[in-house]
Enzyme design. Structure first.
Site, PDB file in Angstrom:
ATOM      1  N   ASP A  32      44.882  45.894  45.908  1.00 51.62           N
ATOM      2  CA  ASP A  32      43.971  45.629  44.795  1.00 51.62           C
ATOM      3  C   ASP A  32      43.568  46.953  44.152  1.00 51.62           C
ATOM      4  O   ASP A  32      43.071  47.857  44.822  1.00 51.62           O
ATOM      5  CB  ASP A  32      42.722  44.905  45.304  1.00 51.62           C
ATOM      6  CG  ASP A  32      41.743  44.592  44.178  1.00 51.62           C
ATOM      7  OD1 ASP A  32      41.819  43.479  43.633  1.00 51.62           O
ATOM      8  OD2 ASP A  32      40.914  45.464  43.841  1.00 51.62           O
ATOM      9  N   TYR A  54      40.043  52.605  38.156  1.00 50.09           N
ATOM     10  CA  TYR A  54      40.066  53.427  39.360  1.00 50.09           C
ATOM     11  C   TYR A  54      40.935  54.679  39.206  1.00 50.09           C
ATOM     12  O   TYR A  54      40.815  55.608  39.997  1.00 50.09           O
ATOM     13  CB  TYR A  54      40.574  52.626  40.564  1.00 50.09           C
ATOM     14  CG  TYR A  54      39.803  51.368  40.852  1.00 50.09           C
ATOM     15  CD1 TYR A  54      38.510  51.166  40.373  1.00 50.09           C
ATOM     16  CD2 TYR A  54      40.372  50.355  41.619  1.00 50.09           C
ATOM     17  CE1 TYR A  54      37.813  49.997  40.642  1.00 50.09           C
ATOM     18  CE2 TYR A  54      39.682  49.183  41.899  1.00 50.09           C
ATOM     19  CZ  TYR A  54      38.413  49.013  41.397  1.00 50.09           C
ATOM     20  OH  TYR A  54      37.729  47.857  41.668  1.00 50.09           O
ATOM     21  N   LYS A  70      43.289  45.376  37.134  1.00 50.62           N
ATOM     22  CA  LYS A  70      42.227  44.818  36.296  1.00 50.62           C
ATOM     23  C   LYS A  70      42.181  45.492  34.935  1.00 50.62           C
ATOM     24  O   LYS A  70      42.485  46.678  34.803  1.00 50.62           O
ATOM     25  CB  LYS A  70      40.864  44.973  36.992  1.00 50.62           C
ATOM     26  CG  LYS A  70      40.835  44.436  38.415  1.00 50.62           C
ATOM     27  CD  LYS A  70      39.504  44.664  39.077  1.00 50.62           C
ATOM     28  CE  LYS A  70      39.592  44.420  40.567  1.00 50.62           C
ATOM     29  NZ  LYS A  70      40.223  45.523  41.306  1.00 50.62           N
ATOM     30  N   HIS A 120      37.968  42.676  34.246  1.00 48.35           N
ATOM     31  CA  HIS A 120      37.167  43.400  35.229  1.00 48.35           C
ATOM     32  C   HIS A 120      35.680  43.070  35.158  1.00 48.35           C
ATOM     33  O   HIS A 120      34.976  43.150  36.162  1.00 48.35           O
ATOM     34  CB  HIS A 120      37.371  44.910  35.025  1.00 48.35           C
ATOM     35  CG  HIS A 120      37.094  45.724  36.245  1.00 48.35           C
ATOM     36  ND1 HIS A 120      37.754  46.896  36.521  1.00 48.35           N
ATOM     37  CD2 HIS A 120      36.234  45.561  37.271  1.00 48.35           C
ATOM     38  CE1 HIS A 120      37.309  47.403  37.654  1.00 48.35           C
ATOM     39  NE2 HIS A 120      36.379  46.616  38.128  1.00 48.35           N
TER      40      HIS A 120
END
Length: 294
Positions: free
Chosen positions: A54, A59, A84, A117
């Site tokens: 994930d 990120y 996401k 997200h």
């Protein structure tokens, strides 16, 4: 919702999605917080049978994951990759472009699961609901084309899901929300299940806070397990897809050893009763009276 034994990679149980696919109940989370470890991801893929990864554009590690996946030698068809869409890319055309860019960074031709997200849109001149609907239409198109094998949302409340059902065609396959013994939004879980939306939980260890809680430590001693294993087992036993994150191989191995024991019903109920609605992240669950979310 019962997990199918052997439905995931290397015997990891999996939960059925509304579209007939199955998502492994245990994955490895990644994040922009706490760093990123190439060796830890490779270890999880090669040694632990964790083939559910994930991540998110937010990120900043999609490109790094491409290398880790390649170095692991695990075949693409044996992986479950979730990423996401960040709110800066919301909107019909932007969403399609962002998806292709995420695929390029990850080095894949398709995503197993693509999530919106956040319910907030931050688009001038449009309501959050309008932007979510427009964005979801693009997600539906990506799903129809097979670029995303499944589509879903993250951090959505019941009101957001209700609006999306009114505005669009495909019901989200997954809703990913913070979930741990101190934060158990059961009303949201029940709603998702009533709509055949799989509930996925992040932050299962409450940012480490659960590991030092006396009650959880006591249960760990009772079962001859670690506090982390108690929390992860509790989450999975509640029918929640669970994605702990770690950059340490020994912790990842520990987190994976949760399929050879069961918590007794009274201990599950005891952990369930620990909920105090304590959220570790800036979540819409914290501010559901905020009209900007509508």
């Amino acid at each position: 919702m019962a997990a199918r034994q052997g439905g995931g990679a290397h015997g990891c149980p999996a939960l059925p999605l509304a579209n007939g696919r199955s998502i492994p109940v245990l994955g490895l989370g990644t994040s922009h917080q706490g760093g990123y470890s190439h060796d830890a991801v490779v270890y999880a893929l090669q040694k632990c049978g964790i083939h559910h990864i994930d991540t998110a554009k937010r990120y900043g590690c999609e490109s790094l994951l491409q290398k880790a996946i390649k170095d692991s030698g695990v075949k693409r068809e044996d992986l479950w990759i979730t990423t996401k869409l960040w709110h800066s890319d919301y909107g019909y055309e932007n969403t399609k472009k962002a998806c292709l860019e995420s695929c390029r960074r990850l080095g894949v031709e398709y995503l197993d699961l693509y999530l919106i997200h956040w319910p907030d849109a931050h688009v001038s001149g449009k309501s959050n609901r309008e932007v979510r609907a427009e964005t979801w239409r693009a997600m539906e198109e990506l799903y129809e084309k097979g670029l995303c094998r499944s589509i879903g949302v993250s951090n959505f409340l019941i009101s957001h899901l209700e609006q999306l059902e009114e505005d669009c065609v495909v019901i989200p396959h997954v809703n990913q929300v913070e979930y741990h013994p101190f934060q158990r939004p059961q009303e949201l879980v029940d709603y998702c299940r009533s709509k055949n939306i799989v509930f996925e939980g992040y932050c299962p260890l409450a940012k480490g806070e659960a590991l030092t809680h006396p009650t959880i430590i006591q249960l760990a001693k009772k079962y001859g397990r670690t506090p982390a294993q108690i929390c992860i087992r509790w989450s999975i036993q509640n029918g929640v897809v669970t994605i702990p994150k770690s950059t340490r191989a020994e912790r990842i191995q520990e987190n994976c050893k949760v399929f050879d024991f069961n918590l007794r019903e009274e201990d599950m109920e005891f952990l369930n009763a620990m909920n105090v609605n304590r959220k570790g992240f800036l979540s819409p669950l914290k501010r559901d009276n905020d009209q900007t979310l509508l």
